[in-house]
Write a protein that holds these residues in place. Structure first.
Motif, short mmCIF file in Angstrom:
data_model
loop_
_atom_site.label_atom_id
_atom_site.label_comp_id
_atom_site.label_asym_id
_atom_site.label_seq_id
_atom_site.Cartn_x
_atom_site.Cartn_y
_atom_site.Cartn_z
N GLU A 250 0.88 -1.15 -0.18
CA GLU A 250 -0.10 0.10 0.01
C GLU A 250 0.76 1.18 -0.11
O GLU A 250 0.60 2.31 -0.36
CB GLU A 250 -1.10 0.21 1.23
N ARG A 251 2.06 1.10 0.45
CA ARG A 251 3.02 2.34 0.28
C ARG A 251 3.66 2.50 -0.86
O ARG A 251 4.51 3.42 -1.30
CB ARG A 251 4.39 2.12 1.22
N GLY A 252 3.51 1.49 -1.98
CA GLY A 252 3.87 1.53 -3.27
C GLY A 252 5.35 0.89 -3.48
O GLY A 252 6.03 1.02 -4.65
N ALA A 287 8.11 6.21 -3.10
CA ALA A 287 8.30 5.06 -2.37
C ALA A 287 9.71 4.25 -2.94
O ALA A 287 10.35 4.35 -4.03
CB ALA A 287 7.36 3.76 -2.75
N PHE A 288 10.43 3.83 -1.88
CA PHE A 288 11.66 3.08 -1.99
C PHE A 288 11.35 1.50 -2.02
O PHE A 288 10.90 1.22 -0.88
CB PHE A 288 12.69 3.60 -0.82
N ASP A 289 11.81 0.87 -3.16
CA ASP A 289 11.56 -0.59 -3.30
C ASP A 289 12.61 -1.02 -2.16
O ASP A 289 13.74 -0.65 -2.05
CB ASP A 289 11.85 -1.12 -4.69
N PRO A 290 12.30 -2.20 -1.49
CA PRO A 290 13.21 -3.00 -0.55
C PRO A 290 14.41 -3.58 -1.36
O PRO A 290 14.41 -4.72 -1.70
CB PRO A 290 12.33 -4.02 0.01
N LEU A 291 15.39 -2.61 -1.54
CA LEU A 291 16.33 -3.10 -2.45
C LEU A 291 17.40 -4.45 -2.12
O LEU A 291 17.52 -5.46 -2.89
CB LEU A 291 17.57 -1.87 -2.71
N LEU A 437 -4.98 12.44 3.96
CA LEU A 437 -3.64 11.75 3.33
C LEU A 437 -3.94 10.63 2.70
O LEU A 437 -4.98 9.93 3.14
CB LEU A 437 -2.69 11.30 4.62
N VAL A 438 -3.42 10.31 1.56
CA VAL A 438 -3.67 9.21 0.73
C VAL A 438 -3.08 7.97 1.43
O VAL A 438 -3.47 6.94 1.25
CB VAL A 438 -2.99 9.28 -0.81
N TYR A 439 -1.79 8.30 2.14
CA TYR A 439 -1.67 6.95 2.97
C TYR A 439 -0.95 7.62 4.13
O TYR A 439 -0.40 8.77 4.10
CB TYR A 439 -0.56 6.21 2.25
N LYS A 440 -1.23 7.13 5.13
CA LYS A 440 -1.00 7.77 6.54
C LYS A 440 0.48 7.75 7.14
O LYS A 440 0.60 8.58 7.90
CB LYS A 440 -1.98 6.67 7.62
N ASN A 441 1.18 7.13 6.53
CA ASN A 441 2.63 7.17 7.27
C ASN A 441 3.32 8.40 6.84
O ASN A 441 3.05 9.09 5.77
CB ASN A 441 3.51 5.97 6.74
N GLN A 492 -3.13 13.36 -9.80
CA GLN A 492 -3.49 12.00 -10.31
C GLN A 492 -4.18 11.13 -9.79
O GLN A 492 -4.41 11.26 -8.50
CB GLN A 492 -2.19 11.61 -11.08
N PRO A 493 -5.04 10.15 -10.31
CA PRO A 493 -5.38 9.27 -9.57
C PRO A 493 -4.43 7.97 -9.44
O PRO A 493 -3.48 8.12 -10.23
CB PRO A 493 -6.62 8.63 -10.75
N LEU A 494 -4.69 6.93 -8.66
CA LEU A 494 -3.76 5.79 -8.82
C LEU A 494 -4.51 4.61 -8.20
O LEU A 494 -5.15 4.47 -7.16
CB LEU A 494 -2.62 6.24 -7.63
N GLY A 495 -4.63 3.78 -9.27
CA GLY A 495 -5.19 2.48 -9.02
C GLY A 495 -6.82 2.65 -8.99
O GLY A 495 -7.31 3.57 -9.68
N ALA A 496 -7.31 2.29 -7.69
CA ALA A 496 -8.57 2.61 -7.46
C ALA A 496 -8.90 4.14 -6.63
O ALA A 496 -10.13 4.46 -6.44
CB ALA A 496 -9.19 1.51 -6.35
N LYS A 497 -7.85 4.68 -6.52
CA LYS A 497 -7.92 5.99 -5.94
C LYS A 497 -8.27 7.31 -6.85
O LYS A 497 -7.48 7.31 -7.72
CB LYS A 497 -6.67 6.49 -4.97
N VAL A 498 -9.45 8.05 -6.56
CA VAL A 498 -9.58 9.01 -7.39
C VAL A 498 -8.50 10.20 -7.22
O VAL A 498 -7.77 10.21 -6.34
CB VAL A 498 -11.00 9.62 -7.23
N ASN A 499 -8.95 11.09 -8.14
CA ASN A 499 -7.81 12.11 -8.25
C ASN A 499 -7.23 12.76 -6.86
O ASN A 499 -8.04 13.12 -6.19
CB ASN A 499 -8.23 13.12 -9.33
#
Lengths: 529, 529
Positions: A250-252, A287-291, A437-441, A492-499
């Protein structure tokens, strides 16, 4: 010698009296001084909060010739006075990307040292092809690349690279080199002799790129990650359908277990996996992928691990934030755009490749003549055959001069400040009514994503009706912003999230008061919707 | 507002006092004024014949830090005074490509208007991605592309294009678009589903590119024609061995009958021909392929005809010389680099594609969302999805501003002058002792190729011994030139021909006296060999 002797209007009108014309010195000085006055006025205005961020006009308005600003190309020369007016108009109707309230793009700000460097580059007017025509710039590029490689964490025995015209081209280089590493015969024989290769990248940005035409107010969002990987797959003849999209949390962030299972599934379908793109700093969420986890998987399956740190690479300059890229040292190649988080003027992007010599082997033509003897200097500094293109613009000098002027510490402080701004916005959003916020963290990078809900929508129950209305809020506010010119932010929107709005900070000119202004302005422009 | 108020040294040393720092205006003005003084001094010096063309130092000398010029990147910031010293040193140890006696490269000169334009571009610091962030520049690009298309001879209903980071990338675009035109499925499915494609181009430059490492004194010779076509074939997954080399006549022009038979032979070997690259202005001889005859063959075989007019395109601006590109209007795509013959600062290269919409279809991702409704302006001006790369540097403005300042007529006069210089050199070479033309005819472009034979070789009988000694003459003279810094010219062998000098004229600053100087200097530096 001062440039200030020249006063008054031009005694003669035409360009043919400028240098290199004999006795063209005085007129040239006068002309350039007038130009610099225009540019300096613009630079000052860009840093003033009372100035507009943009003075928007529609294409047809500009094409019709606003206040005599004529875009058409003449047969006869214009006067130098008119050229200066054209310059003033060009700036007037443009967008002030250095304004402290321009939040629209990952690249923003107007760094005086970087600008000065670009002025010098254009005056030197050379390219990065060989030591012969760019002795100083070629060495500066080498110094920079080695420094960046050591910051990534590679040992002094490894590392290669080149500056490229933008992050997509840097990412394209990484796939090109990876393909050559596993299948060197592709260079001469083409893709026809290879198996069907598969590329893996995070899903998180795929939703974005498909919205290009609909969502152009946030134009940069789809540039990296998925977008550039797919573009490259098309160009290189790999095919976009062979780009496998890996699920994110959910953080991307890419989910390592999903990567692992995607690889297995792709193999079952007959694809041969060879390349994984991990993103350090996605365009929307930052977001940072878990490298490290991704590196483990790449190691297990013998895949090329690329890290697209176009946006996140700047955080390596900060002692406080560099641990977010933990594991980047295990990448086989890295894209890092100093023109984003480090504020270098556009463009300045580097592709770093861990295995030395691979770039050259992949791209050179004519190695068989390597040891001819009639050269006059050490040609190992000639970068021409490391690159696809031959003439390369001198981008390295901008970064070099800024590094001299700021020091590594200065870049670190600049990055810290941008991330502090993001935290301040994050705090404010939680305190103010109508924002969500779109995500809470807490943000990891300087991206902060949020909705503004106008009073008329606050009472509505959650569901499709409310979503449909909320989806229209950000575009409408953005449209008003552009007309008013007071501030600029993307959505922008993202997936199911509206603009939703995405705010990014990369301009050290931005202060907390600008963040307060942004939120106040969104309310002013959107409360009646 | 004058920039001249500031006097004296900087009261404070560090970059953090520059704008956007509050009250940074005065220091910023002073700093930029000092920089402009340095640049202006350099511009004046570049046009003075008494100045050196270059002040050569070997890589190890520059790396060791000449007179305190330290290339290394510091942790702590340097003072602004030191930054200005660094700028001065950077120019001092570089190559003066604007000097009237710099004949080394197809791109030369220092156009004041073009330089001014680049200063403005870097101050505006934006990219060519969308109308939203580059409203004015995007429209200028469109105006320029349409003008160039009409000069090429396409009708108003056809023609598309984009500015690219250099001619190789422009040529790469042409092959990419051609491949997509014939095989649109390649975009999603990759090269695996296609037959083995064949590409055709003239042999004339293949000899050159293979000499990269041996002959670096003439670094640009192998950039175009064969070189960029092979590079692109490698990148695109077509394979370099599928580039078919077509024989040329003694002037370096592709022989149409050879093209025809190459196509048949390739088909017999199982290749599917799809693309022919014709060159308008080869790098060594400046040869123009017979475009009409090639167009006939392409038409007969339904092949994509590309014209690489990177170097020769400038001649379209001249009423006197444009007939040398007769037939270019029949091309399906054209590469044209205004940064060569038209003197625009590096880089400025355009790919023109006859069929409108193809560039976008080939490179876009996400067309399915084309008609979303929440945009605020006409997004057909957003060029982002026409290009491979996303962030594009603003190159178009340089050409636009120069066109305003010179008019079409001014560009024509500039081209005519360069070709007159070539004719003057051609005449002088025939009159002077010790010089021999590589081919006897009057030059078609501004390239003139010749040997200098020192007195010690003049009595020798023709044959391998003399060839071996003559082969060493040009490199030795060039080495002495670089050490002395008085003039710069390139050399290379070609096929069976031993090293010869190639002189090219693209700098309007060059006068007949400079050509006399060049020949005198070659004698001075070479008579004892």
């Amino acid at each position: 010698k001062s440039m200030c002797k020249y006063t008054g209007s031009f005694p003669v009108s035409f360009v043919c009296y400028l240098l290199p014309a004999s006795s063209g010195e005085e007129i040239t000085r006068g002309f350039l001084q007038e130009l610099v006055n225009i540019l300096f006025t613009y630079i000052c205005k860009s840093s003033q909060r009372s100035s507009k961020v943009l003075d928007f006009h529609h294409p047809h308005q500009l094409k019709e010739g606003l206040d005599g600003f004529n875009l058409n190309l003449p047969d006869q020369p214009e006067t130098l006075e008119q050229i200066l007016v054209d310059c003033r108009d060009t700036l007037k109707y443009g967008v002030s990307t250095g304004h402290p309230r321009f939040f629209n793009q990952l690249s923003s700000g107007l760094d005086v040292i970087g600008t000065a460097a670009e002025w010098l580059i254009s005056t030197a007017n050379t390219n990065m092809f060989t030591y012969e025509v760019s002795p100083v710039f070629i060495l500066m590029e080498e110094v920079l690349l080695r420094k960046m490689q050591s910051i990534v964490g590679w040992s002094s025995g490894e590392g290669d690279g080149i500056f490229c015209p933008g992050g997509t081209i840097s990412n394209l280089y990484s796939i090109l080199v990876a393909r050559y590493h596993f299948y060197p015969e592709v260079k001469t024989r083409g893709m026809g002799v290879l198996p069907q290769l598969g590329i893996f990248t995070s899903e998180h940005v795929i939703t974005i790129h498909t919205l290009l035409y609909g969502q152009l107010h946030l134009t940069e969002l789809f540039i990296y990650s998925h977008y550039s990987v797919k573009k490259s797959a098309a160009v290189l003849g790999l095919g976009t359908e062979n780009v496998v999209v890996v699920k994110c949390d959910e953080r991307g962030k890419m989910i390592p277990a999903e990567l692992e299972s995607s690889i297995v599934t792709a193999q079952e379908k007959g694809l041969v996996p060879f390349y994984v793109n991990a993103t350090a700093g996605t365009t929307v969420y930052g977001a940072f992928d878990p490298l490290d986890a991704i590196a483990d998987i790449c190691h297990r399956h013998s895949l090329w691990m690329h890290v697209d740190a176009a946006w996140g690479g700047g955080l390596l300059m900060s002692d406080r934030h560099r641990m977010k890229l933990q594991g980047i040292e295990r990448a086989w190649s890295v894209t890092w755009n100093p023109h984003k988080m480090m504020g270098v003027p556009l463009q300045c992007s580097a592709i770093l490749v861990k295995k030395r010599g691979l770039l050259r082997q992949c791209n050179e033509l004519g190695a068989e003549y390597l040891f001819q003897a009639d050269k006059h200097y050490d040609v190992s500094y000639d970068t021409g055959d490391k690159s696809i293109q031959c003439g390369r613009h001198v981008d390295a000098f901008k970064l070099w001069l800024m590094w001299k002027a700021k020091g590594s510490q200065g870049f670190g402080a600049q990055v810290d400040k941008c991330l502090e701004n993001a935290e301040y916005l994050y705090d404010q959003l939680q305190r103010r009514t109508g924002f969500e916020l779109v995500y809470k963290n807490k943000p990891e990078h300087s991206n902060v994503c949020f909705w503004y809900t106008p009073p008329s929508l606050r009472g509505l129950p959650l569901g499709p009706d409310r979503d449909t209305r909320l989806h229209q809020v950000a575009p409408q506010i953005k449209g008003r912003m552009m007309e008013k010119g007071s501030v600029l932010i993307g959505y922008q929107p993202l997936g199911a999230k509206v603009n939703f709005f995405r705010c990014v900070f990369s301009n050290p000119a931005t202060q907390q008061e600008d963040i307060d202004f942004l939120l106040d302005e969104i309310i002013r422009l959107g409360h009646d919707l």
